[in-house]
Design a protein around this motif. Structure first.
Motif, PDB file in Angstrom:
ATOM      1  N   GLY A  57       0.899  -0.922  -0.015  1.00 35.57           N
ATOM      2  CA  GLY A  57      -0.128   0.103   0.008  1.00 35.57           C
ATOM      3  C   GLY A  57       0.247   1.195   0.343  1.00 35.57           C
ATOM      4  N   LEU A  58       2.347   0.812  -0.752  1.00 35.43           N
ATOM      5  CA  LEU A  58       3.035   2.057  -0.666  1.00 35.43           C
ATOM      6  C   LEU A  58       3.202   2.635  -2.354  1.00 35.43           C
ATOM      7  CD1 LEU A  58       5.776   0.933   1.337  1.00 35.43           C
ATOM      8  CD2 LEU A  58       4.048   2.436   2.510  1.00 35.43           C
ATOM      9  N   ILE A  59       3.681   3.603  -2.252  1.00 41.01           N
ATOM     10  CA  ILE A  59       4.362   4.583  -3.591  1.00 41.01           C
ATOM     11  C   ILE A  59       4.854   4.066  -4.661  1.00 41.01           C
ATOM     12  CG2 ILE A  59       4.729   7.045  -3.894  1.00 41.01           C
ATOM     13  CD1 ILE A  59       3.877   8.182  -2.152  1.00 41.01           C
ATOM     14  N   GLY A  60       4.526   3.302  -5.726  1.00 39.75           N
ATOM     15  CA  GLY A  60       5.711   3.090  -6.396  1.00 39.75           C
ATOM     16  C   GLY A  60       6.418   4.290  -7.186  1.00 39.75           C
ATOM     17  N   PRO A  61       7.466   3.378  -7.963  1.00 40.74           N
ATOM     18  CA  PRO A  61       8.231   4.081  -8.692  1.00 40.74           C
ATOM     19  C   PRO A  61       7.326   4.775 -10.274  1.00 40.74           C
ATOM     20  CG  PRO A  61       9.304   2.536  -9.236  1.00 40.74           C
ATOM     21  CD  PRO A  61       8.197   1.370  -8.052  1.00 40.74           C
ATOM     22  N   VAL A  62       7.443   6.219 -10.241  1.00 42.13           N
ATOM     23  CA  VAL A  62       6.311   6.526 -11.364  1.00 42.13           C
ATOM     24  C   VAL A  62       6.918   6.780 -12.398  1.00 42.13           C
ATOM     25  CG1 VAL A  62       4.940   7.646  -9.417  1.00 42.13           C
ATOM     26  CG2 VAL A  62       6.981   9.067 -10.659  1.00 42.13           C
TER      27      VAL A  62
END
Length: 331
Positions: free
Chosen positions: A173-178
């Motif tokens: 539930g975290l921010i991945g590479p964009v």
């Protein structure tokens, strides 16, 4: 002069100029604060809003020069998108890689050099096989949660490594590479056009591409026997790149591209930049410059993008013959 176009950085809401400016090679090695202010001003006046750096560039001096120049210019921080990259921060065993320790300490050191409270985009400059992806993903989220970076991405990672990072982030539930920062030009296409293809749809991956002119080869200024003085290939550290890029076959193809550019009534370099921009998966193309005039010339590439009709693109392809084979899809 044409007005700048802005694209979303992948699937994020962040808007970046189609052409942007990077400090690699030039800052400190060829450019001081006074020159940097002139270059950055020319870039901003042309509508560029994305400025790329890295902790390793000139061993931190590139960040110091860019930071000092921006401070002295008095730019409003929210008007620009600043990125830096972490991996090689010094000689100590914990000064490199993508451990939680180096990501946090490396970013703090970068921010100090940049004289900024945050960067907009923080890149992992290379994959680190000695650190678990989960540790890196969590550390990147930690710096985002603390407001020291707003987005994170990768540079020169494989599609498999990016996928793993995206999946780990999703599970947690975290921010991945964009965003990924790969090399992309008429002679380096496989990653952008084949390897990363599934990532654009699956994860909304954006691209900030570098070396659009193949380290200057696509300006047409190099020929087999002639490496002009004061170009980067005369710098000691870049000799091996010259040997790799300035080869008969490449130079012969570049020479055959010139008539197509002549027909469009534009310099070859502008056609090569426009060609990179014609790929819809490219968010921004990082350009370098040591002179204001180069920035002004590069910006004119925006006017060339609409001239690259399917017919012209086919003719360029017929000359370079570098289109990578697409993987066969078995249905």
């Amino acid at each position: 002069m044409s007005s700048m176009q802005y694209r979303n950085l992948g699937r994020t809401g962040l808007k970046v100029s189609t052409l942007s400016f990077g400090a690699w090679v030039t800052f400190h090695n060829q450019v001081d604060v006074k020159d940097a202010k002139l270059l950055l001003t020319a870039a901003r006046e042309g509508g560029m809003n994305f400025f790329d750096n890295a902790e390793v560039y000139a061993s931190g001096r590139a960040e110091e020069i860019m930071g000092r120049a921006i401070t002295e210019l008095g730019w409003k921080r929210s008007d620009v998108v600043i990125s830096t990259k972490l991996f090689w921060g010094g000689p100590g065993p914990n000064d490199k890689g993508l451990s939680r320790k180096h990501i946090i300490e490396g970013l703090q050191a970068s921010l100090k050099r940049l004289e900024m409270d945050y960067v907009d985009v923080l890149f992992c400059h290379r994959p680190d096989i000695s650190t678990p992806i989960e540790e890196t993903v969590r550390a990147m989220n930690y710096v985002i949660d603390n407001g020291w970076a707003y987005y994170w991405g990768t540079s020169e990672w494989s599609a498999q490594q990016i996928t793993e990072a995206c999946e780990v982030a999703r599970q947690l539930g975290l921010i991945g590479p964009v965003v990924e920062q790969p090399e992309y030009n008429l002679f380096a296409r496989n990653k952008v056009e084949v390897e990363y293809l599934p990532l654009y749809n699956n994860y909304g991956l954006g691209l900030t591409t570098w070396s659009p002119l193949g380290s200057g080869v696509l300006t047409g200024k190099y020929s087999q026997k002639n490496i002009p003085a004061n170009t980067r290939f005369t710098l000691e550290n870049y000799k091996s790149m010259a040997d790799k890029l300035v080869v008969d076959e490449v130079v012969a193809k570049v020479d055959k591209l010139k008539p197509i550019a002549d027909e469009l009534q534009v310099p070859l370099s502008q056609m090569a930049l426009a060609w990179c921009a014609s790929n819809p998966n490219v968010s921004t193309i990082i350009t370098g410059a040591t002179k204001e005039s180069q920035i002004v010339e590069n910006l004119k590439a925006l006017d060339v993008i609409p001239k690259l009709t399917p017919d012209i693109l086919d003719r360029i392809e017929a000359v370079v013959q570098t289109k990578p084979k697409q993987p066969e899809v078995h249905r």
